[in-house]
Motif scaffolding. Structure first.
Motif, mmCIF file in Angstrom:
data_model
loop_
_atom_site.group_PDB
_atom_site.id
_atom_site.type_symbol
_atom_site.label_atom_id
_atom_site.label_comp_id
_atom_site.label_asym_id
_atom_site.label_seq_id
_atom_site.Cartn_x
_atom_site.Cartn_y
_atom_site.Cartn_z
ATOM 1 N N PHE A 4 63.055 27.676 -77.339
ATOM 2 C CA PHE A 4 64.301 28.429 -77.298
ATOM 3 C C PHE A 4 63.980 29.805 -76.730
ATOM 4 O O PHE A 4 63.045 30.460 -77.198
ATOM 5 C CB PHE A 4 64.894 28.565 -78.703
ATOM 6 N N THR A 5 64.731 30.228 -75.711
ATOM 7 C CA THR A 5 64.441 31.502 -75.066
ATOM 8 C C THR A 5 65.708 32.347 -74.919
ATOM 9 O O THR A 5 66.817 31.799 -74.819
ATOM 10 C CB THR A 5 63.848 31.295 -73.658
ATOM 11 N N PRO A 6 65.546 33.666 -74.865
ATOM 12 C CA PRO A 6 66.700 34.541 -74.658
ATOM 13 C C PRO A 6 67.407 34.290 -73.323
ATOM 14 O O PRO A 6 68.603 34.535 -73.199
ATOM 15 C CB PRO A 6 66.098 35.951 -74.684
ATOM 16 N N GLN A 7 66.684 33.777 -72.337
ATOM 17 C CA GLN A 7 67.262 33.534 -71.016
ATOM 18 C C GLN A 7 68.137 32.289 -70.961
ATOM 19 O O GLN A 7 68.832 32.063 -69.977
ATOM 20 C CB GLN A 7 66.144 33.393 -69.959
ATOM 21 N N GLU A 8 68.116 31.454 -72.013
ATOM 22 C CA GLU A 8 68.854 30.194 -71.991
ATOM 23 C C GLU A 8 69.706 30.008 -73.254
ATOM 24 O O GLU A 8 69.553 29.027 -73.982
ATOM 25 C CB GLU A 8 67.871 29.022 -71.862
ATOM 26 N N ASN A 12 69.770 26.569 -75.396
ATOM 27 C CA ASN A 12 69.220 26.574 -76.752
ATOM 28 C C ASN A 12 70.079 25.731 -77.686
ATOM 29 O O ASN A 12 69.561 24.935 -78.472
ATOM 30 C CB ASN A 12 69.133 28.005 -77.293
ATOM 31 N N VAL A 13 71.393 25.883 -77.588
ATOM 32 C CA VAL A 13 72.300 25.107 -78.431
ATOM 33 C C VAL A 13 72.260 23.633 -78.032
ATOM 34 O O VAL A 13 72.286 22.750 -78.889
ATOM 35 C CB VAL A 13 73.729 25.687 -78.368
ATOM 36 N N VAL A 113 68.361 28.664 -87.768
ATOM 37 C CA VAL A 113 69.488 28.238 -86.950
ATOM 38 C C VAL A 113 70.208 29.445 -86.344
ATOM 39 O O VAL A 113 70.637 29.413 -85.190
ATOM 40 C CB VAL A 113 70.437 27.308 -87.740
ATOM 41 N N ASN A 114 70.314 30.541 -87.103
ATOM 42 C CA ASN A 114 70.968 31.733 -86.561
ATOM 43 C C ASN A 114 70.178 32.328 -85.399
ATOM 44 O O ASN A 114 70.767 32.874 -84.472
ATOM 45 C CB ASN A 114 71.187 32.774 -87.655
ATOM 46 N N ALA A 115 68.856 32.227 -85.437
ATOM 47 C CA ALA A 115 68.037 32.721 -84.331
ATOM 48 C C ALA A 115 68.278 31.899 -83.069
ATOM 49 O O ALA A 115 68.278 32.436 -81.960
ATOM 50 C CB ALA A 115 66.562 32.689 -84.714
ATOM 51 N N ILE A 116 68.513 30.603 -83.226
ATOM 52 C CA ILE A 116 68.824 29.759 -82.070
ATOM 53 C C ILE A 116 70.122 30.231 -81.431
ATOM 54 O O ILE A 116 70.214 30.394 -80.216
ATOM 55 C CB ILE A 116 68.914 28.273 -82.482
#
Length: 144
Positions: A4-8, A12-13, A113-116
């Motif tokens: 999971f990355t900040p760019q996607e 991620n979901v 899950v919230n981080a995702i």
């Protein structure tokens, strides 16, 4: 596994949904910070032909913050119409640092899950190590 990355943030979901879709027989989800949004993901992906039971184990603090009783009951009732039993329980204190999604056919170690949803970096790792979910479940408080 999945990264999971900040760019996607959208992907991620999608990756989380892929994990949930792969579950067979049951979904046992342990996340002390499990939120209402995760119920939405479950409602959108759970296949009643594959999954007959959902158990959610979350922390007391998150339960009190979310005030999710009404949403949970509606989710539980809708799943019951599809032949899926849903329960959730709360824990008084942290029982594990990691978060887990377990099914008859798989076990994943997940980021919160919230981080995702927030798009932070993390990994979902398919693992052969199954945490003692049933023990945690027996020690948790019943909700609803």
């Amino acid at each position: 596994g999945h990264i999971f990355t900040p760019q996607e943030p959208f992907s991620n979901v999608v990756k989380l949904r892929e994990i949930l879709r792969a579950c067979e027989e049951y979904i046992w989800w342990e996340d002390p910070h499990f939120g209402k949004r995760a119920l939405e993901e479950l409602a959108s992906v759970v296949d009643p032909a594959k999954v007959r039971q959902i158990r959610i184990l979350l922390g007391k603090q998150k339960y009190e913050e979310e005030k999710a009783d009404r949403d949970f009951k509606r989710f539980r009732d809708e799943m019951a119409q599809k032949g899926i039993t849903v329960e959730w329980r709360i824990t008084e204190r942290a029982i594990a640092h990691d978060r887990y999604v377990l099914a008859a056919n798989l076990a994943y170690n997940l980021p919160p899950v919230n981080a995702i949803y927030q798009g932070t970096y993390g990994e979902a790792l398919l693992t052969t190590n199954r945490p003692p979910f049933e023990q945690w479940w027996a020690q948790a408080s019943l909700v609803g």
